[in-house]
Motif scaffolding. Structure first.
Motif, PDB file in Angstrom:
ATOM      1  N   GLU A 137     -10.842  -4.735   9.234  1.00  0.00           N
ATOM      2  CA  GLU A 137     -10.417  -4.384   7.865  1.00  0.00           C
ATOM      3  C   GLU A 137      -9.870  -2.944   7.791  1.00  0.00           C
ATOM      4  O   GLU A 137     -10.378  -2.124   7.032  1.00  0.00           O
TER       5      GLU A 137
ATOM      6  N   ASN B 183      -8.983  -1.405   4.222  1.00  0.00           N
ATOM      7  CA  ASN B 183      -9.992  -1.253   3.163  1.00  0.00           C
ATOM      8  C   ASN B 183      -9.834   0.095   2.473  1.00  0.00           C
ATOM      9  O   ASN B 183      -9.726   1.122   3.132  1.00  0.00           O
ATOM     10  N   HIS B 184      -9.857   0.100   1.169  1.00  0.00           N
ATOM     11  CA  HIS B 184      -9.829   1.330   0.362  1.00  0.00           C
ATOM     12  C   HIS B 184      -8.524   2.117   0.500  1.00  0.00           C
ATOM     13  O   HIS B 184      -8.491   3.295   0.175  1.00  0.00           O
TER      14      HIS B 184
ATOM     15  N   GLN C 252     -15.391  -1.286   9.935  1.00  0.00           N
ATOM     16  CA  GLN C 252     -14.985  -1.350   8.513  1.00  0.00           C
ATOM     17  C   GLN C 252     -15.199  -0.023   7.814  1.00  0.00           C
ATOM     18  O   GLN C 252     -14.390   0.396   7.009  1.00  0.00           O
ATOM     19  N   ARG C 253     -16.331   0.608   8.111  1.00  0.00           N
ATOM     20  CA  ARG C 253     -16.619   1.915   7.488  1.00  0.00           C
ATOM     21  C   ARG C 253     -16.874   2.930   8.587  1.00  0.00           C
ATOM     22  O   ARG C 253     -18.007   3.083   9.045  1.00  0.00           O
TER      23      ARG C 253
ATOM     24  N   SER D  31      -8.583  -8.961   8.858  1.00  0.00           N
ATOM     25  CA  SER D  31      -8.302  -8.434   7.524  1.00  0.00           C
ATOM     26  C   SER D  31      -8.316  -9.562   6.487  1.00  0.00           C
ATOM     27  O   SER D  31      -8.047 -10.717   6.803  1.00  0.00           O
TER      28      SER D  31
ATOM     29  N   ASP E 134      -6.399  -8.924   3.885  1.00  0.00           N
ATOM     30  CA  ASP E 134      -5.114  -8.616   3.269  1.00  0.00           C
ATOM     31  C   ASP E 134      -4.024  -9.433   3.975  1.00  0.00           C
ATOM     32  O   ASP E 134      -3.429  -8.991   4.958  1.00  0.00           O
TER      33      ASP E 134
END
Lengths: 195, 262
Positions: A148, A151-152, A82-83, A178, A180
């Motif tokens: 994800e 994301n962002h 995710q990050r 996700s 989304d």
């Protein structure tokens, strides 16, 4: 919820039989799923249902509490968290980043290629996310796990993410988590709703 | 330059080129204190070795290699492990100095730098470890950077990543130990720490940063050596002074907008 491939001419890359994933305690309900090359399975569901835990189990960092997980022999795997990690002091250009991650099986989309001369710590958050997504997809992986990936990202970047996912899709299987739903509907070949 | 100073100069030269490149990877791994931790352990075992009439260049690697191996095998990452090495090395150095016939003179030599006493053994050791780094770093760098940026990649693909983590830790330990025994503790640390700091702020990419860091290390070394010789000053503190001056100069055009020190 269970997904089995109707066209099973080719052996699957991954098969989950009544798999219950978790860490100290079970988190998911039993999951049946089969993924082959060329497929993009979109996983969605409410928070806490165990989507990321399922990916962690496939990565070997979470436990299998019940059921079975089967991976094809010699399966090469790539994972986009995710990050993604980005060191604050990293004089690594986009070209070096892709070369060192062996992400050279495909030519990058034009809009991404324009960023590759810059250092990764000078890219915007969205540009870096797209670079990481491409590094995950353009390698030699048979199976790609994406947590994800939008994301962002703003609308233009989501568009580019969809373009990246479509490139070389037939060469790999993709499991995509996700929130989304619109994005999942657009890029996935199949959707799985975790409950 | 007379022959008396030629061998010491040549012994330090490859280290001045190689240590900054090592520092780049340590910085990337958020292990900026590595050089200081390993150098303290190297200093302690070099001193212990000299108390037993062994050359410093043989004693120094023992402590650093043990420290590097312990860190790798225990899976310790980051600066915490190196902070413990600094404390352990510091107390061992001073206790050995106080309780041996060598007294405080040798402990001071290790801390201030003793480059002018470097001989053929130090020259061979410095050339060997620099050559090993020259050969190993191009292979290790992509693997270490990938492990830093995508840490789960190795686990997910069941790769024997411990081999290259241990390999790098041991190479770093050996290089820093030989540098400590040749240049002195703080000079070795400064060459690992300061040039990559300047280069990483300025470079366009990693390759450019490597060249810049090596160039800064070389320039600082030659300047410090010449100045120390001309004005009869201790080499170690002068090298640190030159590197700090270069750091200060490099900060002026970018308006001191450096990132926090790891």
């Amino acid at each position: 919820m269970p997904w089995r491939r109707r066209d099973a001419e080719l052996p699957p890359l991954l098969r989950l039989d009544r798999l219950v994933a978790g860490h100290l305690h079970p988190v998911t309900r039993p999951i049946d799923l089969e993924l082959g090359r060329g497929e993009i399975i979109g996983l969605f569901g409410p928070n806490g249902v165990g989507k990321s835990t399922l990916l962690a189990t496939l990565l070997g960092t979470a436990r299998i509490h019940a059921g079975e997980l089967w991976r094809a022999d010699g399966l090469r795997l790539r994972y986009l968290p995710q990050r993604p990690e980005r060191p604050g002091d990293a004089p690594i250009s986009g070209h070096e980043f892709l070369a060192w991650l062996d992400a050279r099986r495909l030519d990058p989309p034009q809009r991404l290629a324009a960023c590759l001369d810059r250092r990764i710590d000078h890219l915007s958050g969205g540009e870096f996310q797209l670079l990481c997504l491409w590094a995950t997809l353009a390698g030699d992986a048979d199976l790609v796990l994406l947590d994800e990936p939008t994301n962002h990202l703003d609308c233009a970047h989501v568009e580019l993410a969809a373009e990246e996912l479509a490139a070389g899709q037939e060469q790999r299987g993709t499991l995509l988590v996700s929130h989304d739903i619109e994005f999942l509907h657009r890029v996935s070949t199949h959707l799985v709703h975790l409950q | 330059m007379t022959n008396l100073f030629l061998i010491p100069f040549l012994a330090g030269l490859p280290l001045a080129l190689a240590l900054p490149r090592l520092g780049q990877l340590l910085r990337m791994r958020d292990e900026g204190l590595a050089a200081l931790g390993l150098a303290h352990l190297a200093s302690a075992t070099a001193l212990a070795g000299q108390a037993a009439h062994l050359p410093g260049v043989l004693g120094a690697p023992l402590g650093a290699l043990l420290g590097g191996a312990a860190k790798a095998l225990l899976g310790a990452r980051g600066n915490g492990a190196f902070a413990l090495m600094i404390l352990a090395g510091w107390c061992a150095t001073l206790l050995i100095a106080s309780n041996s016939a060598l007294g405080e003179a040798l402990a001071h030599a290790h801390i201030e730098g003793q480059l002018y006493f470097a001989g053929v053994a130090e020259l061979i050791a410095a050339l060997s470890v620099s050559l090993a780094m020259l050969l190993a770093l191009p292979w290790l760098t992509p693997r270490l950077v990938r492990a830093r940026l995508f840490p789960l990649h190795e686990t997910a693909n069941r790769m024997p990543a411990w081999r290259w983590h241990l390999g790098f830790d041991l190479l770093a330990a050996l290089a820093i130990a030989i540098a400590t025994a040749t240049l002195g503790l703080m000079a070795a640390f400064a060459l690992v720490f300061v040039p990559p700091w300047i280069a990483h702020r300025r470079a366009r990419n990693w390759r450019h940063a490597s060249r810049l860091a090596a160039g800064i290390g070389l320039t600082a070394y030659v300047l410090a050596f010449a100045t120390a010789l001309a004005f009869d000053q201790p080499f170690g503190p002068l090298l640190v002074l030159v590197l700090l001056s270069l750091l200060g100069l490099s900060a002026i055009p970018v308006g001191l907008q450096s990132r926090p020190n790891p």
